[in-house]
Design a protein around this motif. Structure first.
Motif, PDB file in Angstrom:
ATOM      1  N   PRO A  62       0.844  -1.199   0.000  1.00 15.04           N
ATOM      2  CA  PRO A  62       0.000   0.000   0.000  1.00 15.04           C
ATOM      3  C   PRO A  62       0.880   1.251   0.000  1.00 15.04           C
ATOM      4  N   VAL A  63       0.340   2.336  -0.503  1.00 11.84           N
ATOM      5  CA  VAL A  63       1.131   3.559  -0.665  1.00 11.84           C
ATOM      6  C   VAL A  63       1.774   3.992   0.653  1.00 11.84           C
ATOM      7  N   LEU A  64       1.017   3.916   1.744  1.00 11.63           N
ATOM      8  CA  LEU A  64       1.550   4.329   3.041  1.00 11.63           C
ATOM      9  C   LEU A  64       2.774   3.501   3.420  1.00 11.63           C
ATOM     10  N   PHE A  65       2.677   2.189   3.240  1.00 13.76           N
ATOM     11  CA  PHE A  65       3.791   1.313   3.595  1.00 13.76           C
ATOM     12  C   PHE A  65       4.968   1.476   2.631  1.00 13.76           C
ATOM     13  N   GLN A  66       4.679   1.916   1.422  1.00 17.36           N
ATOM     14  CA  GLN A  66       5.772   2.198   0.492  1.00 17.36           C
ATOM     15  C   GLN A  66       6.660   3.310   1.043  1.00 17.36           C
ATOM     16  N   TYR A  67       6.025   4.367   1.537  1.00 11.81           N
ATOM     17  CA  TYR A  67       6.800   5.480   2.081  1.00 11.81           C
ATOM     18  C   TYR A  67       7.516   5.077   3.372  1.00 11.81           C
ATOM     19  N   VAL A  68       6.883   4.224   4.162  1.00 10.12           N
ATOM     20  CA  VAL A  68       7.532   3.735   5.379  1.00 10.12           C
ATOM     21  C   VAL A  68       8.762   2.906   5.024  1.00 10.12           C
ATOM     22  N   SER A  69       8.645   2.107   3.971  1.00 13.35           N
ATOM     23  CA  SER A  69       9.758   1.236   3.579  1.00 13.35           C
ATOM     24  C   SER A  69      10.970   2.025   3.103  1.00 13.35           C
ATOM     25  N   TYR A  70      10.754   3.283   2.692  1.00 16.35           N
ATOM     26  CA  TYR A  70      11.884   4.106   2.263  1.00 16.35           C
ATOM     27  C   TYR A  70      12.816   4.450   3.427  1.00 16.35           C
ATOM     28  N   LEU A  71      12.337   4.242   4.650  1.00 13.13           N
ATOM     29  CA  LEU A  71      13.178   4.493   5.819  1.00 13.13           C
ATOM     30  C   LEU A  71      14.165   3.355   6.063  1.00 13.13           C
ATOM     31  N   VAL A  72      13.953   2.245   5.385  1.00 12.85           N
ATOM     32  CA  VAL A  72      14.789   1.055   5.573  1.00 12.85           C
ATOM     33  C   VAL A  72      15.873   1.030   4.496  1.00 12.85           C
ATOM     34  N   PRO A  73      17.131   0.893   4.872  1.00 16.01           N
ATOM     35  CA  PRO A  73      18.216   0.964   3.876  1.00 16.01           C
ATOM     36  C   PRO A  73      18.177  -0.153   2.840  1.00 16.01           C
ATOM     37  N   THR A  74      17.725  -1.335   3.250  1.00 11.74           N
ATOM     38  CA  THR A  74      17.711  -2.452   2.306  1.00 11.74           C
ATOM     39  C   THR A  74      16.699  -2.250   1.184  1.00 11.74           C
ATOM     40  N   THR A  75      15.669  -1.451   1.446  1.00 11.53           N
ATOM     41  CA  THR A  75      14.727  -1.113   0.375  1.00 11.53           C
ATOM     42  C   THR A  75      15.458  -0.400  -0.750  1.00 11.53           C
ATOM     43  N   HIS A  76      16.286   0.551  -0.390  1.00 13.09           N
ATOM     44  CA  HIS A  76      17.025   1.324  -1.395  1.00 13.09           C
ATOM     45  C   HIS A  76      18.085   0.464  -2.083  1.00 13.09           C
ATOM     46  N   ALA A  77      18.720  -0.420  -1.324  1.00  8.48           N
ATOM     47  CA  ALA A  77      19.714  -1.308  -1.937  1.00  8.48           C
ATOM     48  C   ALA A  77      19.055  -2.181  -2.997  1.00  8.48           C
ATOM     49  N   SER A  78      17.890  -2.729  -2.656  1.00  8.62           N
ATOM     50  CA  SER A  78      17.174  -3.573  -3.607  1.00  8.62           C
ATOM     51  C   SER A  78      16.721  -2.774  -4.827  1.00  8.62           C
ATOM     52  N   LEU A  79      16.227  -1.564  -4.593  1.00  7.11           N
ATOM     53  CA  LEU A  79      15.754  -0.733  -5.703  1.00  7.11           C
ATOM     54  C   LEU A  79      16.907  -0.329  -6.631  1.00  7.11           C
ATOM     55  N   ILE A  80      18.069  -0.063  -6.052  1.00  4.29           N
ATOM     56  CA  ILE A  80      19.228   0.288  -6.884  1.00  4.29           C
ATOM     57  C   ILE A  80      19.579  -0.872  -7.805  1.00  4.29           C
ATOM     58  N   ILE A  81      19.636  -2.074  -7.229  1.00  2.00           N
ATOM     59  CA  ILE A  81      19.978  -3.248  -8.042  1.00  2.00           C
ATOM     60  C   ILE A  81      18.887  -3.523  -9.067  1.00  2.00           C
ATOM     61  N   GLN A  82      17.631  -3.368  -8.649  1.00  4.64           N
ATOM     62  CA  GLN A  82      16.527  -3.568  -9.593  1.00  4.64           C
ATOM     63  C   GLN A  82      16.617  -2.593 -10.764  1.00  4.64           C
ATOM     64  N   SER A  83      16.948  -1.349 -10.456  1.00  2.30           N
ATOM     65  CA  SER A  83      17.027  -0.347 -11.526  1.00  2.30           C
ATOM     66  C   SER A  83      18.150  -0.666 -12.505  1.00  2.30           C
ATOM     67  N   THR A  84      19.256  -1.222 -12.009  1.00  2.00           N
ATOM     68  CA  THR A  84      20.356  -1.591 -12.912  1.00  2.00           C
ATOM     69  C   THR A  84      19.982  -2.781 -13.786  1.00  2.00           C
ATOM     70  N   MET A  85      18.972  -3.534 -13.354  1.00  2.00           N
ATOM     71  CA  MET A  85      18.499  -4.673 -14.143  1.00  2.00           C
ATOM     72  C   MET A  85      17.390  -4.286 -15.115  1.00  2.00           C
ATOM     73  N   GLY A  86      17.025  -3.020 -15.087  1.00  2.00           N
ATOM     74  CA  GLY A  86      15.970  -2.571 -15.981  1.00  2.00           C
ATOM     75  C   GLY A  86      14.576  -2.794 -15.442  1.00  2.00           C
ATOM     76  N   ILE A  87      14.470  -3.167 -14.169  1.00  2.00           N
ATOM     77  CA  ILE A  87      13.163  -3.358 -13.542  1.00  2.00           C
ATOM     78  C   ILE A  87      12.605  -1.991 -13.154  1.00  2.00           C
ATOM     79  N   ALA A  88      11.326  -1.783 -13.408  1.00  2.00           N
ATOM     80  CA  ALA A  88      10.698  -0.494 -13.127  1.00  2.00           C
ATOM     81  C   ALA A  88      10.730  -0.186 -11.637  1.00  2.00           C
ATOM     82  N   THR A  89      11.073   1.046 -11.303  1.00  2.00           N
ATOM     83  CA  THR A  89      11.091   1.517  -9.922  1.00  2.00           C
ATOM     84  C   THR A  89      10.151   2.716  -9.793  1.00  2.00           C
ATOM     85  N   PRO A  90       9.717   3.055  -8.578  1.00  2.00           N
ATOM     86  CA  PRO A  90       8.777   4.178  -8.398  1.00  2.00           C
ATOM     87  C   PRO A  90       9.316   5.490  -8.965  1.00  2.00           C
ATOM     88  N   LYS A  91       8.420   6.303  -9.483  1.00  2.00           N
ATOM     89  CA  LYS A  91       8.827   7.568 -10.093  1.00  2.00           C
ATOM     90  C   LYS A  91       9.409   8.532  -9.070  1.00  2.00           C
TER      91      LYS A  91
END
Length: 250
Positions: A190-219
Motif C-alpha cells: 500500500p502507498v503508506l507502507f511504500q513510504y515507510v519502507s523508504y526508511l529502511v536501507p535495504t529497500t534502497h539497496a534492492s531498488l538500486i539493483i533492480q534499476s540496474t536490471m531494468g526493472i521499473a522503480t517508483p517515479k
C-alpha cells in the motif's frame, strides 16, 4: 605520522581478520557452505515457485539478504569473543581502536560469505541492463555490508548475554531483509507502507539493483536518493560504533 598510524591500523585489521577468519576456515572449510544456506535456499524456493519468472528479483533479494546476514552476524561474533573467550579484553588493553577491531572482524566475517557473494554478484551481473552498472552494483554491495557490520558491532556492544544478541540480531535481520520490498516489488505494498519502507536501507539497496536490471522503480525514487540513504546509514552507524559503542567495561 598519519601514514605510520594508517599502516599500523591496516596491519592490525589484517591480523585480526587472519586470526578470526582465515585460521578458522583452514580448520573448518565447511563453514563456507553453511553460511550460504539461507540466501540460496530462498533463491531456490522462489525460482521453483515462480518458475523462473521472478529470478532477477530473487537474485536481488538473496544478495541483499546475504549482505545483511554477513554484516549483522559480526555482532554475534563480537559478543561471543567478548563474553565467552574474553578476547576483546586483550584488544582493549592493546593500542587497537574499536573501529580497527570492528573492521578486522567484519573483514573476517565477509571471508566466510565470499564464495556465496561472488556467485550472487555474478548472477546479478547477468541480468544487468548494461555492463556500465557493474560499479553501481559493487558500490551498493559495499555500502550494505559496511553499514550492517557497523550496526551489528554497535548493537552487540550493548548486550551482555549471547542469547540476547542472537535474538536481537535475528529480529533485525528479518526486519531488514524479509519484511521490506527486498524480494518483491515495492509496488505490491500500500502507498503508506511504500513510504515507510523508504526508511529502511535495504529497500534502497534492492531498488538500486533492480534499476540496474531494468526493472521499473517508483517515479518518486531515484538512484541518487538510494545512495544517499545508504551513505547516511553507513556514516551514522560508524559514528555510533566509534562514539557510543561500549568498548571498555566499567
Amino acid at each position: 605520522m598519519l601514514i605510520a598510524k594508517g599502516k599500523t591500523a591496516l596491519m592490525q585489521i589484517f591480523l585480526i581478520a587472519y586470526l578470526t577468519g582465515i585460521l578458522w576456515l583452514r580448520r573448518n572449510p565447511l563453514s563456507l557452505i553453511f553460511s550460504a544456506i539461507s540466501p540460496f535456499s530462498l533463491l531456490f524456493i522462489l525460482f521453483i515457485v515462480s518458475e523462473g519468472k521472478y529470478l532477477p528479483l530473487s537474485i536481488t533479494g538473496s544478495l541483499v539478504m546475504a549482505l545483511v546476514g554477513y554484516g549483522l552476524s559480526l555482532g554475534q561474533d563480537i559478543s561471543f569473543y567478548k563474553n565467552e573467550y574474553k578476547i576483546q579484553d586483550v584488544f582493549v588493553a592493546s593500542p587497537v581502536s574499536p573501529i580497527t577491531y570492528m573492521v578486522g572482524l567484519a573483514l573476517s566475517q565477509i571471508l566466510f560469505g565470499l564464495p556465496a557473494l561472488l556467485v550472487l554478484i555474478s548472477l546479478a551481473t547477468l541480468f544487468l541492463s548494461s555492463a556500465i552498472y557493474i560499479p553501481l552494483l559493487l558500490v551498493t554491495t559495499f555500502l550494505v555490508w559496511a553499514s550492517m557490520s557497523s550496526m551489528g558491532f554497535f548493537l552487540s556492544s550493548h548486550m551482555l548475554h549471547m542469547r540476547n544478541v542472537s535474538q536481537i540480531i535475528s529480529f533485525v535481520n528479518v526486519i531488514l531483509s524479509i519484511l521490506p520490498p527486498v524480494f518483491y516489488s515495492i509496488e505490491r505494498l500500500p502507498v503508506l507502507f511504500q513510504y515507510v519502507s523508504y526508511l529502511v536501507p535495504t529497500t534502497h539497496a534492492s531498488l538500486i539493483i533492480q534499476s540496474t536490471m531494468g526493472i521499473a522503480t517508483p517515479k518518486e525514487w531515484s538512484i541518487e536518493l538510494g545512495f544517499l540513504v545508504l551513505a547516511i546509514y553507513l556514516v551514522g552507524f560508524v559514528f555510533l560504533a566509534k562514539v557510543k559503542a561500549l568498548w571498555r567495561e566499567s
